[in-house]
Design a protein around this motif. Structure first.
Motif, PDB file in Angstrom:
ATOM      1  N   ILE A  80       4.720   5.200  -2.491  1.00  0.00           N
ATOM      2  CA  ILE A  80       5.158   4.060  -2.462  1.00  0.00           C
ATOM      3  C   ILE A  80       4.308   3.483  -1.183  1.00  0.00           C
ATOM      4  O   ILE A  80       4.661   3.762   0.046  1.00  0.00           O
ATOM      5  CB  ILE A  80       6.391   3.675  -2.460  1.00  0.00           C
ATOM      6  CG1 ILE A  80       6.953   4.338  -3.670  1.00  0.00           C
ATOM      7  CG2 ILE A  80       6.651   2.263  -2.381  1.00  0.00           C
ATOM      8  CD1 ILE A  80       8.527   4.332  -3.605  1.00  0.00           C
ATOM      9  N   SER A  81       3.632   2.378  -1.324  1.00  0.00           N
ATOM     10  CA  SER A  81       2.722   1.702  -0.281  1.00  0.00           C
ATOM     11  C   SER A  81       3.726   1.026   0.726  1.00  0.00           C
ATOM     12  O   SER A  81       3.830   1.349   1.870  1.00  0.00           O
ATOM     13  CB  SER A  81       1.826   0.889  -0.728  1.00  0.00           C
ATOM     14  OG  SER A  81       2.380  -0.283  -1.474  1.00  0.00           O
ATOM     15  N   THR A  82       4.646   0.158   0.302  1.00  0.00           N
ATOM     16  CA  THR A  82       5.447  -0.837   1.097  1.00  0.00           C
ATOM     17  C   THR A  82       6.859  -0.916   0.665  1.00  0.00           C
ATOM     18  O   THR A  82       7.108  -0.976  -0.594  1.00  0.00           O
ATOM     19  CB  THR A  82       4.649  -2.083   1.147  1.00  0.00           C
ATOM     20  OG1 THR A  82       3.462  -1.911   1.555  1.00  0.00           O
ATOM     21  CG2 THR A  82       5.524  -2.985   2.029  1.00  0.00           C
ATOM     22  N   VAL A  83       7.655  -0.675   1.386  1.00  0.00           N
ATOM     23  CA  VAL A  83       9.162  -0.731   1.239  1.00  0.00           C
ATOM     24  C   VAL A  83       9.845  -1.590   2.267  1.00  0.00           C
ATOM     25  O   VAL A  83       9.289  -1.952   3.306  1.00  0.00           O
ATOM     26  CB  VAL A  83       9.790   0.752   1.438  1.00  0.00           C
ATOM     27  CG1 VAL A  83       9.454   1.435   0.219  1.00  0.00           C
ATOM     28  CG2 VAL A  83       9.353   1.444   2.606  1.00  0.00           C
ATOM     29  N   GLY A  84      10.956  -2.202   1.979  1.00  0.00           N
ATOM     30  CA  GLY A  84      11.478  -3.081   2.779  1.00  0.00           C
ATOM     31  C   GLY A  84      12.978  -3.337   2.642  1.00  0.00           C
ATOM     32  O   GLY A  84      13.642  -2.916   1.612  1.00  0.00           O
ATOM     33  N   TRP A  85      13.549  -4.220   3.633  1.00  0.00           N
ATOM     34  CA  TRP A  85      15.022  -4.644   3.433  1.00  0.00           C
ATOM     35  C   TRP A  85      14.838  -6.070   3.602  1.00  0.00           C
ATOM     36  O   TRP A  85      14.185  -6.815   4.163  1.00  0.00           O
ATOM     37  CB  TRP A  85      15.486  -4.308   4.838  1.00  0.00           C
ATOM     38  CG  TRP A  85      15.813  -2.596   4.759  1.00  0.00           C
ATOM     39  CD1 TRP A  85      15.196  -1.990   5.491  1.00  0.00           C
ATOM     40  CD2 TRP A  85      17.068  -2.015   4.325  1.00  0.00           C
ATOM     41  NE1 TRP A  85      15.689  -0.686   5.458  1.00  0.00           N
ATOM     42  CE2 TRP A  85      16.843  -0.529   4.538  1.00  0.00           C
ATOM     43  CE3 TRP A  85      18.016  -2.423   3.226  1.00  0.00           C
ATOM     44  CZ2 TRP A  85      18.002   0.539   3.987  1.00  0.00           C
ATOM     45  CZ3 TRP A  85      18.939  -1.529   2.863  1.00  0.00           C
ATOM     46  CH2 TRP A  85      18.636  -0.233   3.338  1.00  0.00           C
ATOM     47  N   PHE A  86      15.900  -6.641   2.650  1.00  0.00           N
ATOM     48  CA  PHE A  86      15.789  -7.937   2.067  1.00  0.00           C
ATOM     49  C   PHE A  86      17.502  -8.201   2.490  1.00  0.00           C
ATOM     50  O   PHE A  86      18.348  -7.398   2.312  1.00  0.00           O
ATOM     51  CB  PHE A  86      15.315  -8.397   0.887  1.00  0.00           C
ATOM     52  CG  PHE A  86      13.962  -8.115   0.823  1.00  0.00           C
ATOM     53  CD1 PHE A  86      13.246  -7.107   0.713  1.00  0.00           C
ATOM     54  CD2 PHE A  86      13.052  -9.283   1.089  1.00  0.00           C
ATOM     55  CE1 PHE A  86      12.020  -6.944   0.702  1.00  0.00           C
ATOM     56  CE2 PHE A  86      11.644  -8.970   1.053  1.00  0.00           C
ATOM     57  CZ  PHE A  86      11.076  -7.725   0.724  1.00  0.00           C
ATOM     58  N   ARG A  87      17.854  -9.544   2.425  1.00  0.00           N
ATOM     59  CA  ARG A  87      19.488  -9.880   2.487  1.00  0.00           C
ATOM     60  C   ARG A  87      19.553 -11.177   1.818  1.00  0.00           C
ATOM     61  O   ARG A  87      18.688 -12.032   1.767  1.00  0.00           O
ATOM     62  CB  ARG A  87      19.887 -10.027   4.053  1.00  0.00           C
ATOM     63  CG  ARG A  87      19.427 -11.018   4.953  1.00  0.00           C
ATOM     64  CD  ARG A  87      19.759 -10.690   6.394  1.00  0.00           C
ATOM     65  NE  ARG A  87      19.325 -11.699   7.205  1.00  0.00           N
ATOM     66  CZ  ARG A  87      19.569 -11.841   8.553  1.00  0.00           C
ATOM     67  NH1 ARG A  87      20.057 -10.962   9.078  1.00  0.00           N
ATOM     68  NH2 ARG A  87      19.038 -12.929   9.235  1.00  0.00           N
TER      69      ARG A  87
ATOM     70  N   PRO B   7       5.334  -1.543  -4.769  1.00  0.00           N
ATOM     71  CA  PRO B   7       4.599  -0.409  -5.205  1.00  0.00           C
ATOM     72  C   PRO B   7       2.997  -0.551  -5.149  1.00  0.00           C
ATOM     73  O   PRO B   7       2.155   0.518  -4.629  1.00  0.00           O
ATOM     74  CB  PRO B   7       4.764  -0.055  -6.778  1.00  0.00           C
ATOM     75  CG  PRO B   7       5.754  -0.749  -7.014  1.00  0.00           C
ATOM     76  CD  PRO B   7       5.945  -1.697  -6.197  1.00  0.00           C
ATOM     77  N   TRP B   8       2.521  -1.830  -5.331  1.00  0.00           N
ATOM     78  CA  TRP B   8       0.792  -2.132  -5.319  1.00  0.00           C
ATOM     79  C   TRP B   8       0.682  -2.934  -4.188  1.00  0.00           C
ATOM     80  O   TRP B   8      -0.663  -3.381  -4.114  1.00  0.00           O
ATOM     81  CB  TRP B   8       0.715  -2.627  -6.545  1.00  0.00           C
ATOM     82  CG  TRP B   8       1.070  -1.613  -7.587  1.00  0.00           C
ATOM     83  CD1 TRP B   8       0.452  -0.741  -7.946  1.00  0.00           C
ATOM     84  CD2 TRP B   8       2.269  -1.998  -8.580  1.00  0.00           C
ATOM     85  NE1 TRP B   8       1.228  -0.119  -9.137  1.00  0.00           N
ATOM     86  CE2 TRP B   8       2.297  -0.996  -9.472  1.00  0.00           C
ATOM     87  CE3 TRP B   8       3.140  -2.879  -8.756  1.00  0.00           C
ATOM     88  CZ2 TRP B   8       3.015  -0.766 -10.365  1.00  0.00           C
ATOM     89  CZ3 TRP B   8       4.101  -2.766  -9.690  1.00  0.00           C
ATOM     90  CH2 TRP B   8       4.126  -1.630 -10.498  1.00  0.00           C
ATOM     91  N   ALA B   9       1.442  -3.053  -3.199  1.00  0.00           N
ATOM     92  CA  ALA B   9       1.075  -3.957  -2.098  1.00  0.00           C
ATOM     93  C   ALA B   9       0.147  -3.355  -0.973  1.00  0.00           C
ATOM     94  O   ALA B   9       0.155  -2.153  -0.962  1.00  0.00           O
ATOM     95  CB  ALA B   9       2.375  -4.439  -1.354  1.00  0.00           C
TER      96      ALA B   9
END
Length: 124
Positions: A31-38, A99-101
């Motif tokens: 997976i290219s990019t993962v993150g946290w959001f709130r 996934p495609w970022a």
């Protein structure tokens, strides 16, 4: 399909720390990019911190210098270390996958898979 499961939320006093974890059902290295959001009640979901597969990261302005994102591809786990917590950090925190970022993107439309969230509550 990617399943994400967050943990580590809780209630802490202002100035405290928490470490959030997010385990992915697929190899994180794929997976290219993962993150946290709130998302706080009555507010829009916002980006907290994101990291790409080259280790490049980006943070929301309100958390810079206090939060640190990291990924452990061997454990398929994403982390968010949160220090110096403030009452305004109170929210449901979600991990998500883009996934495609290309690069550490913050745009919500880039993220196609989301966890169920973990609640963080900071008291004054």
């Amino acid at each position: 399909q990617v399943h994400l499961e967050e943990s580590g939320g809780g209630s802490v006093p202002a100035g405290g720390s928490l470490r959030l974890s997010c385990v992915a059902s697929v190899p994180l290295r794929s997976i290219s990019t993962v993150g946290w959001f709130r998302q706080a009640p009555g507010k829009q979901r916002e980006g907290v911190a994101v990291v790409d597969d080259d280790g490049r990261s980006d943070y929301g302005d309100s958390v810079k210098g206090r939060f640190t994102i990291s990924r452990d591809n061997a454990q398929n786990t994403l982390f968010l270390q949160m220090n110096s917590l403030r009452p305004e950090d109170t929210a449901m925190y979600y991990c998500a996958v883009a996934p495609w970022a290309r690069g550490p993107v913050m745009g919500l439309s880039e993220y196609h898979y989301w966890g169920q969230g973990t609640q963080v509550t900071v008291s004054s």
